[in-house]
Design an enzyme around this catalytic site. Structure first.
Site, PDB file in Angstrom:
ATOM      1  N   GLY A  29      46.444  31.843  14.775  1.00  0.00           N
ATOM      2  CA  GLY A  29      46.775  30.640  15.532  1.00  0.00           C
ATOM      3  C   GLY A  29      46.225  29.388  14.881  1.00  0.00           C
ATOM      4  O   GLY A  29      45.786  29.426  13.730  1.00  0.00           O
ATOM      5  N   ASN A  30      46.292  28.282  15.601  1.00  0.00           N
ATOM      6  CA  ASN A  30      45.763  27.019  15.085  1.00  0.00           C
ATOM      7  C   ASN A  30      45.137  26.219  16.219  1.00  0.00           C
ATOM      8  O   ASN A  30      45.186  26.620  17.375  1.00  0.00           O
ATOM      9  CB  ASN A  30      46.862  26.232  14.365  1.00  0.00           C
ATOM     10  CG  ASN A  30      48.001  25.861  15.300  1.00  0.00           C
ATOM     11  OD1 ASN A  30      47.844  25.047  16.196  1.00  0.00           O
ATOM     12  ND2 ASN A  30      49.156  26.498  15.105  1.00  0.00           N
ATOM     13  N   ARG A  31      44.539  25.084  15.868  1.00  0.00           N
ATOM     14  CA  ARG A  31      43.768  24.313  16.849  1.00  0.00           C
ATOM     15  C   ARG A  31      44.564  23.282  17.631  1.00  0.00           C
ATOM     16  O   ARG A  31      43.986  22.425  18.285  1.00  0.00           O
ATOM     17  CB  ARG A  31      42.619  23.591  16.150  1.00  0.00           C
ATOM     18  CG  ARG A  31      41.572  24.513  15.593  1.00  0.00           C
ATOM     19  CD  ARG A  31      40.394  23.684  15.072  1.00  0.00           C
ATOM     20  NE  ARG A  31      39.505  24.492  14.253  1.00  0.00           N
ATOM     21  CZ  ARG A  31      38.596  25.316  14.762  1.00  0.00           C
ATOM     22  NH1 ARG A  31      38.457  25.414  16.059  1.00  0.00           N
ATOM     23  NH2 ARG A  31      37.831  26.011  13.949  1.00  0.00           N
ATOM     24  N   SER A  32      45.865  23.319  17.566  1.00  0.00           N
ATOM     25  CA  SER A  32      46.638  22.323  18.311  1.00  0.00           C
ATOM     26  C   SER A  32      46.431  22.511  19.812  1.00  0.00           C
ATOM     27  O   SER A  32      46.513  23.611  20.333  1.00  0.00           O
ATOM     28  CB  SER A  32      48.129  22.468  17.984  1.00  0.00           C
ATOM     29  OG  SER A  32      48.870  21.586  18.790  1.00  0.00           O
ATOM     30  N   ALA A  96      52.614  22.437  16.482  1.00  0.00           N
ATOM     31  CA  ALA A  96      51.994  22.880  15.232  1.00  0.00           C
ATOM     32  C   ALA A  96      52.532  24.289  14.970  1.00  0.00           C
ATOM     33  O   ALA A  96      52.151  25.245  15.641  1.00  0.00           O
ATOM     34  CB  ALA A  96      50.485  22.886  15.366  1.00  0.00           C
TER      35      ALA A  96
END
Ligand code: C5P
Length: 229
Positions: A29-32, A96
């Protein structure tokens, strides 16, 4: 902000961060946080637009007054956006999207006693949804992308943005810097909007809601007032 100036405009917004599964319990995943996309949706609703919101993993509540769709992966987001494109006048890709996904998804949980001390992941590139939407849109539709870059200077940010707008062929690109104090998961934002020729249309700084209003004004105006390049 202008009152109900977007009445009748059909706006499609993606936000949040996609999650690419590795096995039934793990993902990349990502930090969005989804905050800027939610702010855009709420600003558009407040101005009378008909808003469809496609959320990948969000850290906040989805926007009120919008029709909500939920997705998990980049591929699911792609399918949803392509299906919803014909019903939209303005499309904003604030999500994102994971650039890569695991080549294979394990059916069972990956076990460390089976994989041993080193686990190598093979990743494959995800399709570029923004580029695909921009390539398949009708003439009257406006497609807006986002670019979060870790640039050190304004000039570096501009040249990264110009290269991206040329590559993705979107109508507008919202540029911001991330990685230090601004960007992901914060309440404020500093942005610049480029048009498809790479010209600066606006710059805005403030809360994500006030920035959202500035972005909407910039991309819903047919003749962008270009400022000094
Ligand atoms: O290339 P980059 O990821 O920086 O581009 C960001 C913009 O492109 C965002 O608008 C994002 O939603 C979109 N994007 C996409 N599909 C991808 C990667 C990014 O639509 N696979």
């Amino acid at each position: 902000e202008p009152d109900r100036d977007l009445e009748g405009l059909r706006v499609l917004i993606s936000a949040g961060g996609t999650r690419e599964p590795l096995d039934p319990v793990r993902f990349i995943g990502n930090r969005s946080s989804g905050k800027q996309g939610v702010a855009l949706a709420e600003a558009a609703v407040a101005r009378g637009a008909e808003v469809t919101f496609v959320g990948a993993h969000l850290e906040i509540e989805p926007p009120r007054g919008a029709t909500i769709h939920s997705v998990e992966t980049a591929e699911e987001l792609r399918v949803e956006m392509i299906a919803l494109l014909p019903e939209a006048d303005l499309v904003i890709m604030a999500a994102a999207v994971a650039d890569y996904r695991p080549r294979t998804v394990s059916e069972g949980k990956i076990k460390k006693d089976v994989t041993g001390d080193v686990l190598t992941l093979e990743l494959v590139k995800n399709p570029d949804i923004l580029a695909e939407l921009a390539a398949s849109k009708a003439e009257h539709q406006v497609v807006v992308g986002f670019a979060a870059e870790t640039a050190r200077t304004q000039e570096e940010l501009l040249s990264l943005g110009r290269a991206k707008v040329a590559r993705k062929r979107c109508d507008y690109l919202v540029l911001n810097t991330v990685g230090w104090t601004e960007g992901f998961a914060t309440d404020g934002n500093t942005i610049m909007v480029l048009d498809r020729d790479g010209h600066r249309v606006i710059e805005a700084e403030g809360t994500k809601l006030s920035v959202a209003h500035s972005i909407l004004t910039a991309v819903s105006t047919r003749t962008p007032s270009e400022i000094a390049v």
